[in-house]
Write a protein that holds these residues in place. Structure first.
Motif, PDB file in Angstrom:
ATOM      1  N   TYR A  74       0.931  -1.278   0.039  1.00 29.35           N
ATOM      2  CA  TYR A  74       0.195   0.070  -0.035  1.00 29.35           C
ATOM      3  C   TYR A  74       0.943   1.124  -0.024  1.00 29.35           C
ATOM      4  O   TYR A  74       1.633   1.671   1.004  1.00 29.35           O
ATOM      5  CB  TYR A  74      -0.970  -0.064   1.115  1.00 29.35           C
ATOM      6  CG  TYR A  74      -1.946   0.797   1.336  1.00 29.35           C
ATOM      7  CD1 TYR A  74      -3.191   0.510   0.866  1.00 29.35           C
ATOM      8  CD2 TYR A  74      -1.853   2.134   2.170  1.00 29.35           C
ATOM      9  CE1 TYR A  74      -4.244   1.447   1.011  1.00 29.35           C
ATOM     10  CE2 TYR A  74      -2.943   3.136   2.102  1.00 29.35           C
ATOM     11  CZ  TYR A  74      -4.221   2.462   1.590  1.00 29.35           C
ATOM     12  OH  TYR A  74      -5.234   3.595   1.736  1.00 29.35           O
ATOM     13  N   LYS A  78      -2.273   4.061  -1.724  1.00 23.26           N
ATOM     14  CA  LYS A  78      -2.853   3.396  -2.758  1.00 23.26           C
ATOM     15  C   LYS A  78      -2.526   2.168  -3.038  1.00 23.26           C
ATOM     16  O   LYS A  78      -1.277   1.955  -2.909  1.00 23.26           O
ATOM     17  CB  LYS A  78      -2.991   4.225  -4.162  1.00 23.26           C
ATOM     18  CG  LYS A  78      -4.044   3.861  -4.909  1.00 23.26           C
ATOM     19  CD  LYS A  78      -4.148   4.644  -6.211  1.00 23.26           C
ATOM     20  CE  LYS A  78      -5.268   4.103  -7.133  1.00 23.26           C
ATOM     21  NZ  LYS A  78      -4.676   3.208  -7.987  1.00 23.26           N
ATOM     22  N   LYS A  84      -2.585   3.932 -12.504  1.00 25.70           N
ATOM     23  CA  LYS A  84      -3.969   3.005 -12.808  1.00 25.70           C
ATOM     24  C   LYS A  84      -3.537   1.634 -13.454  1.00 25.70           C
ATOM     25  O   LYS A  84      -2.723   1.656 -14.385  1.00 25.70           O
ATOM     26  CB  LYS A  84      -4.685   4.058 -13.647  1.00 25.70           C
ATOM     27  CG  LYS A  84      -6.204   3.466 -13.564  1.00 25.70           C
ATOM     28  CD  LYS A  84      -7.021   4.597 -14.168  1.00 25.70           C
ATOM     29  CE  LYS A  84      -8.354   3.976 -14.655  1.00 25.70           C
ATOM     30  NZ  LYS A  84      -9.107   2.981 -14.118  1.00 25.70           N
ATOM     31  N   ALA A 173      -8.048  -1.606  -0.527  1.00 28.83           N
ATOM     32  CA  ALA A 173      -8.712  -0.333  -0.878  1.00 28.83           C
ATOM     33  C   ALA A 173      -9.825  -0.315  -0.170  1.00 28.83           C
ATOM     34  O   ALA A 173     -10.599   0.898   0.093  1.00 28.83           O
ATOM     35  CB  ALA A 173      -8.903   0.049  -2.287  1.00 28.83           C
ATOM     36  N   THR A 228      -8.694   0.840  -8.042  1.00 29.99           N
ATOM     37  CA  THR A 228      -7.365   0.561  -7.454  1.00 29.99           C
ATOM     38  C   THR A 228      -6.933  -0.982  -8.179  1.00 29.99           C
ATOM     39  O   THR A 228      -5.709  -1.528  -8.220  1.00 29.99           O
ATOM     40  CB  THR A 228      -7.157   0.136  -6.142  1.00 29.99           C
ATOM     41  OG1 THR A 228      -5.777   0.372  -5.913  1.00 29.99           O
ATOM     42  CG2 THR A 228      -7.680  -1.041  -5.553  1.00 29.99           C
TER      43      THR A 228
ATOM     44  N   TYR B  97      -6.558   6.279   1.649  1.00 33.02           N
ATOM     45  CA  TYR B  97      -6.875   6.252   0.095  1.00 33.02           C
ATOM     46  C   TYR B  97      -7.805   7.338  -0.116  1.00 33.02           C
ATOM     47  O   TYR B  97      -7.627   7.889  -1.350  1.00 33.02           O
ATOM     48  CB  TYR B  97      -7.744   4.997   0.153  1.00 33.02           C
ATOM     49  CG  TYR B  97      -7.960   4.428  -1.175  1.00 33.02           C
ATOM     50  CD1 TYR B  97      -7.020   3.990  -2.018  1.00 33.02           C
ATOM     51  CD2 TYR B  97      -9.330   4.344  -1.693  1.00 33.02           C
ATOM     52  CE1 TYR B  97      -7.248   3.628  -3.233  1.00 33.02           C
ATOM     53  CE2 TYR B  97      -9.531   3.914  -3.275  1.00 33.02           C
ATOM     54  CZ  TYR B  97      -8.538   3.340  -3.882  1.00 33.02           C
ATOM     55  OH  TYR B  97      -8.765   3.300  -5.035  1.00 33.02           O
ATOM     56  N   LYS B 100      -9.526   8.776  -3.947  1.00 33.10           N
ATOM     57  CA  LYS B 100      -8.800   8.158  -5.073  1.00 33.10           C
ATOM     58  C   LYS B 100      -9.858   7.306  -6.005  1.00 33.10           C
ATOM     59  O   LYS B 100      -9.922   7.422  -7.241  1.00 33.10           O
ATOM     60  CB  LYS B 100      -7.736   7.608  -4.828  1.00 33.10           C
ATOM     61  CG  LYS B 100      -6.681   8.464  -4.229  1.00 33.10           C
ATOM     62  CD  LYS B 100      -5.401   7.759  -4.013  1.00 33.10           C
ATOM     63  CE  LYS B 100      -4.271   8.577  -3.429  1.00 33.10           C
ATOM     64  NZ  LYS B 100      -4.373   8.219  -1.546  1.00 33.10           N
TER      65      LYS B 100
END
Lengths: 254, 223
Positions: A74, A78, A84, A173, A228, B97, B100
């Motif tokens: 992580y 993210k 991406k 996530a 994610t 997070y 996002k």
């Protein structure tokens, strides 16, 4: 793209074992090439640690080409870092600037306990697959691949779901630590194909039951998982899973 | 699959939230349409006639029991899910997070729902409870609800709380409307596009219409 070297401060979660409390520790790495992958950068750090007699940082990795699902991490808030549709092993250091501080944490979910440092126990996913993520095949000669007609759109949707590498980024996530995107990809992949038909209803029931038993949260359709996912598995699979479940509850014989 | 399995698994709980959510959405359509009669500008005649039909007729009164049942299931299941989901992480992240991949209101359904619940307690104690107790909780004579609205909405703090309640409702619906249909299995792109447009429009229109009611009384936009 222009090549450059960078110095970074790394804030990394260190935890000796499952029962250790753990905490963040800061490390400096120098002259990191922008062309290195993120894991190579960690290799450099581990070399440094080994040379100075310290315990290297434990992290999962295997193929390092984005297809095996072993790498996790992580990174700066993210899973698999900022890029991406990308795994940590395919995250390259050009994603970072000289002098930056990078925070690296393990996946966080009670169902994924930390084994050491950045490695978590992802065996709950194996048990979910064992509960129904398979098809039964008779032994004997292999059947001709083209003997069974399959609708092209369904085949495409099934293949897209089968892209899931089971890395667990969706769980990491999700605010609920839900494994629903993973589960839905596995259910959708087989439910769309005629080969998956015999176990269709028992599969979804058993896999959902196993997921709940493993202690993952429930899905609230926020979409964080889809955003994610390194394989860009669509959240539409979760809606498909819901329909499979509802249908199974209505039409299953048992 | 036993009934227990159907409704108590993680997917089953979603189904309960989705079914009750859609049921409550249907109720909102009835509620907002009936209340819109205040804008008939006839001193509340049309509105009171509608309110009378809802309050002094067995059919809507029996349906009212179903409404409360749906509401209570939605609230209890929602709160239970929120608490259970929150307990699944263990140690939290140092870097969050954040936005996002998801909308803040999608992640805040529990909070928005709780605000709506608090608003509902005030709302029911303003109108439903005084009216029903006046009726002896049966089909007795009702109070003049239009006058009651004028009275309640003459206070600024009440108007502010109502508007905040409506804003929470709007955001709750912005996620809930779409999510409910996805929970029931709507999964192709064509339908997703449709429910997302209808969902957002519904959330904005319903929240805005409800919010305009206390505002209309407070600022004297209706006669």
């Amino acid at each position: 793209m222009e090549h450059y070297n960078m110095n970074l401060t790394l804030k990394i979660w260190r935890q000796k074992n499952k029962d250790d409390k753990g905490g963040f520790q800061s490390y400096q790495v120098k002259d990191i090439s922008s062309e290195m992958s993120f894991l190579e950068m960690l290799d450099v750090l581990n070399e440094q640690l080994i040379h100075s007699g310290q315990d290297p940082i434990a992290f999962d990795h295997d193929c390092r080409e984005g297809i095996c699902g072993m790498c996790s991490l992580y990174i700066n808030g993210k899973p698999h870092g900022e890029w991406k549709g990308n795994t940590t092993c395919q995250l390259h250091m050009r994603a970072f600037k000289d002098g930056e501080t990078v925070t690296i944490e393990p996946w966080r979910a009670k169902a994924f306990p930390v084994i050491k440092d950045l490695i978590v126990d992802r065996s709950p996913f194996d048990r979910i697959i064992q509960a129904g993520g398979y098809i039964s095949v008779n032994t004997g000669n292999a059947v001709d691949g083209n003997s069974l007609p399959i609708n092209k759109d369904k085949a495409d949707a099934s293949f897209a779901a089968a892209m899931c590498i089971g890395c667990g980024a969706c769980v990491a996530a999700c605010k609920n630590s839900s494994a629903m995107l993973f589960l839905s990809a596995k259910v959708a992949h087989l439910a769309l194909l005629p080969q998956g038909e015999p176990e269709r209803h028992s599969r979804v029931m058993n896999m959902v039951a196993q997921m709940d038993k493993e202690g993952f949260g429930a899905c609230t359709n926020t979409g964080a998982c889809e955003a994610t996912c390194p394989k860009e598995i669509s959240i539409a699979n979760i809606a498909r899973l819901n329909l499979e479940y509802l249908t199974a509850s209505i039409v299953a014989e048992k | 699959m036993t009934w227990k399995q159907v409704f108590t698994s993680s997917v089953g709980k979603k189904l309960v939230m989705g079914f009750t959510g859609i049921f409550l959405i249907l109720f909102l359509i009835v509620h907002v349409s009936l209340n819109a009669c205040i804008w008939a500008n006839d001193g509340g005649d049309m509105f009171n006639k509608g309110a009378h039909f809802m309050g002094a007729n067995w059919v809507p009164r029996i349906l009212e029991i179903g409404l409360f049942a749906g509401l209570i299931i939605h609230i209890i299941q929602g709160l239970a899910l929120e608490l259970s989901n929150r307990s699944k992480r263990g140690i939290g992240y140092a870097v969050n997070y954040g936005n996002k991949g998801s909308k803040w209101y999608s992640r805040s359904m529990g909070l928005l729902g709780t605000i709506i619940l608090l608003f509902l307690i005030l709302h029911l104690s303003n109108f439903w409870f005084p009216n029903r107790s006046h009726q002896g909780f049966l089909l007795g004579e009702e109070i003049n609800l239009y006058q009651k609205m004028q009275e309640v909405f003459s206070e600024l703090w009440v108007v502010i709380v109502y508007v905040l309640g409506c804003i929470s409702l709007g955001y709750h619906l912005a996620h809930g409307f779409q999510s409910a249909f996805k929970t029931l299995g709507v999964h192709n792109k064509r339908w997703h596009a449709l429910i997302s447009i209808v969902g957002y429009s519904f959330s904005i229109i319903v929240a805005l219409m409800f919010a305009l009611m206390p505002l209309s009384f407070y600022f004297g936009w209706i006669s």
